[in-house]
Write an enzyme that holds these catalytic residues in place. Structure first.
Site, PDB file in Angstrom:
ATOM      1  N   ASP A 264      37.970  24.581   0.795  1.00  0.00           N
ATOM      2  CA  ASP A 264      38.933  25.612   0.416  1.00  0.00           C
ATOM      3  C   ASP A 264      40.249  25.471   1.200  1.00  0.00           C
ATOM      4  O   ASP A 264      40.249  25.568   2.431  1.00  0.00           O
ATOM      5  CB  ASP A 264      38.265  26.973   0.692  1.00  0.00           C
ATOM      6  CG  ASP A 264      38.963  28.122   0.025  1.00  0.00           C
ATOM      7  OD1 ASP A 264      40.099  27.948  -0.436  1.00  0.00           O
ATOM      8  OD2 ASP A 264      38.367  29.212  -0.017  1.00  0.00           O
ATOM      9  N   ASP A 324      41.367  33.752  -7.307  1.00  0.00           N
ATOM     10  CA  ASP A 324      40.008  34.303  -7.287  1.00  0.00           C
ATOM     11  C   ASP A 324      39.737  35.252  -8.454  1.00  0.00           C
ATOM     12  O   ASP A 324      40.562  36.100  -8.786  1.00  0.00           O
ATOM     13  CB  ASP A 324      39.782  35.076  -5.981  1.00  0.00           C
ATOM     14  CG  ASP A 324      39.715  34.152  -4.788  1.00  0.00           C
ATOM     15  OD1 ASP A 324      40.034  32.954  -4.928  1.00  0.00           O
ATOM     16  OD2 ASP A 324      39.348  34.635  -3.710  1.00  0.00           O
TER      17      ASP A 324
HETATM   18  C1  GLA Z   1      39.026  31.987  -1.149  1.00  0.00           C
HETATM   19  C2  GLA Z   1      38.216  31.388  -2.283  1.00  0.00           C
HETATM   20  C3  GLA Z   1      37.030  32.286  -2.574  1.00  0.00           C
HETATM   21  C4  GLA Z   1      36.178  32.429  -1.325  1.00  0.00           C
HETATM   22  C5  GLA Z   1      37.018  32.954  -0.173  1.00  0.00           C
HETATM   23  C6  GLA Z   1      36.265  32.922   1.138  1.00  0.00           C
HETATM   24  O1  GLA Z   1      39.614  33.193  -1.500  1.00  0.00           O
HETATM   25  O2  GLA Z   1      39.004  31.202  -3.417  1.00  0.00           O
HETATM   26  O3  GLA Z   1      36.266  31.759  -3.645  1.00  0.00           O
HETATM   27  O4  GLA Z   1      35.631  31.180  -1.002  1.00  0.00           O
HETATM   28  O5  GLA Z   1      38.191  32.188  -0.006  1.00  0.00           O
HETATM   29  O6  GLA Z   1      37.030  33.307   2.217  1.00  0.00           O
END
Ligand code: GLA
Length: 500
Positions: A264, A324
């Site tokens: 990520d 997200d």
């Molecule tokens: C980001 C990702 C999410 C999750 C969070 C965790 O927002 O896009 O899917 O993994 O981080 O902190």
């Protein structure tokens, strides 16, 4: 003379004591033994305050300030891709060792009051920018020839995931039909990390006392296990990232028995631009391959820098295409229905990822969750459940384990479906399947039930299909001629599988 000198010294001491200059730390303990840290590294120069503010994964440079020790405001700013992020702290100095500050998540949220204390110079400073490797093509790992299926902790548990939850999910998946329907990966998302040991090895925090033992347990249930990290120094939740430790971390994951990594971007944005993403993702792609263990590589950088054009080159098996998802009709449909143009980039082993499922998390109706499942299947999207599978209502389990719908998602040719027709809130999407079958999803995005009528020819289907099965009603549909109509509930879908 003596009096004048001592007066001068007192004044000098007072003005020195009242200076904001210093490295100030707000440390808020997490229950897992780690802490959430904010560093305000300030330099007061008369009426001007300069310096940096580091809040978990964000590193701001102070761009403006007002006031002084009794009451000050500093605004920090940082570049994040094409946008600018800002943060504001207001505060005052109390005594010599206490800085009381307050900040807001956004303009409308209430202020969060925090207390900072002096920290050693240099602590919390951003690490140096490491040079990037030259680009090359990472060999395909040969995994996930159909979209990955499994479960991820984030949507339901966020920071509350722990060893017990993961074991409970594994028990449930092995016995409630999820595993047998194809959901095999159990992916631990952010907040499992602790700091590194003296040799730089990443460790799990108190919530995960023994990662290897947990992986063994998950494997013993006929399931696989995934983990999460960031190419930056910190993850999105502010935990330790893999920055500068890519190979070491990949080896640790392999030694634990990890089968899947979600990587990520988050903390990397403080050091690198979007143009440099590819090289950083390549680094971990190489590191995973070098372990010799088959590890699915999931890129998470929110669809920036046209990741679908280079995802396979860095060894990526899937890449997020958007920000997200939330458990809300608006969020799910905004994401799902915006994927049309990405269809050409999905191929076996390399998938567009419109984010994890929210099915069963409670904020959408069953009808809406069927739409979610249908759309993700038409899109050849990874099916990563995000609900609490230890206690799942039968109706939700039925949606997640509908074999006919899963068969569409898992079609071996891996061609992503596309929009074939649209009229206002009504949309029909088509997916070509192996052997000449087609999946047709008739979506009604309005809240009212609608009768949707089309000609097969309007969808580019030249010959009246030989057969049609309604994949949610589990019944055959009689086709009568060149016209087709179907009544679709508000926010609902009719999903058909057409035979040649
Ligand atoms: C980001 C990702 C999410 C999750 C969070 C965790 O927002 O896009 O899917 O993994 O981080 O902190």
């Amino acid at each position: 003379m003596y009096l004048r000198l001592s007066l001068f010294l007192t004044l000098a001491a007072a003005s020195c004591a009242a200076d904001l200059t210093g490295n100030w730390l707000v440390s808020i303990p997490n229950s897992d033994g780690t802490a959430r840290r904010t560093y305000l590294n300030l330099k007061q120069d008369g009426a001007r305050i300069t310096g940096t503010i580091r809040v978990t994964q964000f590193f701001y440079t102070i761009s403006s300030s007002t006031g002084g020790p009794e009451a000050f405001t500093v605004v920090g700013s940082m570049k994040d891709g094409n946008t600018e992020r800002r943060v504001t702290y207001e505060g005052k100095l109390v005594g010599d060792d206490e800085l009381r500050v307050s900040t807001r998540r956004n303009v409308n949220s209430p202020p969060v009051e925090q207390t900072a204390h002096r920290a050693p110079t240099g602590e919390g400073a951003l690490p140096a920018r490491l040079p990037l490797p030259a680009l090359h093509k990472v060999r395909d790992n040969g995994l996930v020839r159909t979209p990955p299926m499994g479960w991820n902790s984030w949507n339901k548990f966020a920071g509350r995931v722990n060893d017990e939850v993961v074991r409970g999910i594994a028990d449930a998946m092995a016995s409630n039909g999820m595993r047998d329907a194809g959901y095999v990966y159990i992916n631990i998302d952010d907040t499992w990390e602790a700091e590194r040991d003296a040799k730089g090895n990443i460790q799990s925090n108190k919530k995960f006392p023994d990662m290897k033992a947990l992986a063994d347990y998950v494997h013993s249930k006929g399931l696989k296990i995934g983990i999460y990290s960031s190419p930056g120094p910190n993850t999105c939740a502010g935990y330790e990232g893999s920055y500068g430790h890519e190979e070491q971390d990949a080896k640790t994951y392999a030694a634990w028995g990890i089968d899947y990594l979600k990587y990520d971007w988050c903390g990397a944005r403080t050091l690198y631009t979007d143009d440099e993403m590819q090289a950083l993702y390549q680094k971990m792609g190489d590191a995973l391959l070098a372990t010799g263990r088959p590890i699915v590589y999931s890129l998470c950088q929110y669809g920036r820098a046209d990741v679908w054009t280079w995802g396979p080159d860095v060894g990526g098996n899937l890449w997020r295409t958007t920000g997200d998802i939330r458990d809300a009709w608006e969020s799910m449909t905004r994401i799902g229905f915006s994927q049309n143009d990405l269809a050409p980039y999905a191929t076996p082993g390399h998938w567009n990822d419109p984010d994890m499922l929210e099915i069963g998390n409670g904020n959408m109706t069953e009808t809406e969750y069927k739409t979610h499942m249908s759309l993700w299947s038409i899109l050849a999207a990874p099916l990563i459940a995000g609900n609490d599978l230890r206690n799942v209502p039968p109706a939700i389990l039925e949606i997640l384990t509908n074999r006919d719908v899963i068969a569409v998602n898992q079609d071996k040719e891996g061609r992503q479906g596309q929009r074939a027709w649209k009229s206002g809130d009504q949309e029909i999407w088509l997916r070509q399947l192996a052997g000449g079958d087609q999946a047709v999803a008739i979506f009604n995005r309005s809240a009212e039930s609608a009768n949707i009528a089309v000609k097969w020819a309007d969808l580019g289907i030249k010959k009246v299909p030989a057969s049609a099965k309604d994949l949610w009603a589990h019944s055959d549909v009689k086709l009568t001629g060149p016209d087709f109509s179907s009544t679709v509930p508000g926010h609902g879908v009719v999903l058909l599988r057409l035979g040649k």
